[in-house]
Scaffold this active site. Structure first.
Site: not given
Lengths: 397, 397
Positions: A257, A261
């Protein structure tokens, strides 16, 4: 036309004023209507909200609560469609936000994003957007259909921004050629103004030297609380029990994750990267990476507790703490555990805060830093709401 | 039409492609022109920049450097006017930004804001804005004339936002009735995204509980360096010598600039305040407040060094430091010296950083914090540039 009862009406002798008498209960609405008729700055926007879980339902609540505030500013925002993973419902006159659960439950339309796109295009809406509050690939796969159906896209869903480079470029080109906006503030840091800041920096000619930060609320929480009193695996298990991790905590611990980003920020900064180009340190031992998740994972993870304890001890001997950070510098994106001295801003985070520090040509002496809760339905829905406001401003009168 | 030499041209047999040969040097420009012709998303914006000191001239440099980048995005921004306190120059076809100093110097038009407004309105520009980079009251007094001349307003000048309540409300109403934007991001914290954040919070239905921060780069610098090794008055004198204060350092020490920024934030948060309602602690002893400034001020200020030293000593006995902060809570605005424990974010500022912490209904566990250099021509011009980008997005196609 607006269903207001005018009891009496009078015009001044000089023909410069008109008075009329109405029901007191209709006063506020009448004022709005007059205001809009004279100033003609009312803008209409129709939204189709896909995904009504935590974020989607919080957003619907915010839209309902802010409706009169938006109307007073001349913005008429109507939710004309709703979808979950199974069903969708459409109503061009607007769905009553006090009863949206019943409306959706009563629908018999099966949710197939491409079908939804076709049905929306039949409504011939002037200004409309889908608000994708899912994390689903299947919805992203239909973005081109939504764009061709004349819809803008507002989304906290990161999957479009991390598509393989060629697919990403094709989507961006399609959006541009159809003059549709893609608004993604909540992709990074939820309601924190991170995406808009990096765009403003670059558009005004600044040069990004280094971006560094904590981009995972879960990993932030784990390392903020990892003080050696409890083994790392026990901390993870406790966080999992309290619902602070994904249902499968490996989704957080893998660092993927954070990598996503970083890729999103890197692409904004102009780097031509793909997800495989991000150098990621996973906190999931290789032997535990595969197979379905079960509680036995925590027992297996405990075998690596000594290694984590040793890393913490080494950091402390340097007056430092451990943090899982993402960094972007010199065209290279990395996600990993790093040591930070106790007086470094990244060492000072609390709870499950996100933090991001921009070191740029302009912000070179001390960085521009944005910090705060970067996850959670309330603040994520706020990021989405802020994009809805932007779109309202962008639309022609 | 665009002054591009086409050497050869050929059409495909299927009539689906047209090829032509052009000079390699004109390739980028030709691509831009074709792109715009097909997608027709070019937006034109004419700017009149008032004030060409540090901020204004930095902005002109940024606009010049970013011109091709903006054109590639379909934004055609032209500076059609320039003014300093003495002269103005107008050219509806655009002023060459490589030679703006000569153009302005050669002008014989005397700068009277109301006259400038009248002259601009004669140009019949479609989308135009003044960019007020002064701190002058006389320019603000002419804002209504500019609005009536069909101009948007973009400005780092705080004076409009701190006008007496009735004048402020009249200006906001005029702007709304004429459908003109007033963009003021750089009013607080220069390029830091503070004004946009407070607006997004409120518009999405959040409730401000408390705002606290350091809003003066000069006072930030003074207290970040006040460690007891040097008397306070000597620190002030040194900062003044190095150009880190206003020419009259009492303008910083009085706290009035902090009070103005608090008032601006308070009004955004919906409070009905005037500047006199802000409770300000001045660091200028009453006896030294009047009269013209001279270097003797520092000698007189030294008589209060013991008092400041005692305050620092008391703070240290609480494991705290001194900071000059502004706060907004419960409808009350205060600017004053406060103690902060060493591990508080406000105690961690460096250099002349600004910092702002929003405690809201949504950001209640840990605040939303924005930190970084909040003054200086580069970052202030960036805040203005960011508003120019917003206006470009707001304009209809």
């Amino acid at each position: 036309r607006h269903n207001i009862n005018i009891t009496a009406i009078a015009q001044g002798a000089s023909e410069r004023n008109i008075s009329f008498v109405i029901d007191a209960a209709q006063q506020a609405r009448a004022l709005n209507i007059i205001h809009q008729a004279f100033f003609e700055i009312r803008k209409r926007l129709s939204l189709v909200v896909i995904g009504v879980g935590n974020i989607g339902s919080t957003l619907l609540g915010q839209l309902r609560a802010q409706r009169s505030h938006l109307l007073a500013r001349g913005f008429d925002v109507t939710v004309v469609g709703l979808a979950n993973s199974k069903k969708f419902v459409l109503n061009p006159r607007g769905i009553d936000l006090a009863r949206w659960r019943q409306r959706l439950a009563a629908s018999r339309r099966r949710m197939i994003p491409q079908v939804l796109a076709r049905e929306i295009s039949k409504l011939e809406l002037t200004d409309a957007a889908i608000v994708d509050c899912t994390a689903a690939e299947s919805v992203v796969a239909a973005y081109p259909d939504f764009v061709r159906a004349n819809l803008h896209i507002i989304t906290p869903n990161k999957r479009a921004n991390v598509l393989p480079r060629s697919e990403y470029a094709a989507l961006m080109e399609l959006l541009q050629s159809r003059q549709k906006y893609f608004l993604d503030e909540a992709n990074v840091g939820a309601g924190l103004p991170i995406m808009s800041t990096i765009r403003d920096l670059i558009a005004s000619g600044d040069v990004i030297k280094r971006i560094e930060g904590i981009f995972s609320g879960t990993l932030s929480y784990l390392f903020n609380n990892f003080d050696g009193s409890v083994p790392f695996s026990a901390l993870v298990k406790d966080a999992w029990r309290r619902g602070l991790t994904e249902p499968d905590p490996r989704d957080d611990l893998s660092g993927q994750d954070v990598a996503r980003k970083l890729l999103i920020l890197a692409r904004q900064a102009g780097a031509q990267l793909d997800i495989a180009d991000v150098d990621v340190e996973t906190l999931v031992p290789p032997k535990l990476a595969g197979g379905p998740f079960s509680e036995r994972f925590f027992g297996a993870l405990a075998r690596f507790d000594d290694k984590m304890a040793a890393r913490l001890k080494r950091a402390r001997s340097h007056d430092a703490v451990l943090r899982y950070v993402g960094s972007l510098a010199g065209g290279r994106a990395r996600a990993r555990i790093q040591e930070f001295r106790w007086d470094h801003p990244i060492a000072m985070t609390k709870g499950s805060d996100n933090i991001i520090a921009f070191n740029t040509k302009r912000y070179s002496q001390t960085p521009l830093v944005i910090q705060g809760p970067g996850a959670g339905p309330d603040v994520t829905a706020m990021g989405v709401f802020s994009d809805i406001l932007k779109l309202l401003h962008y639309l022609p009168h």
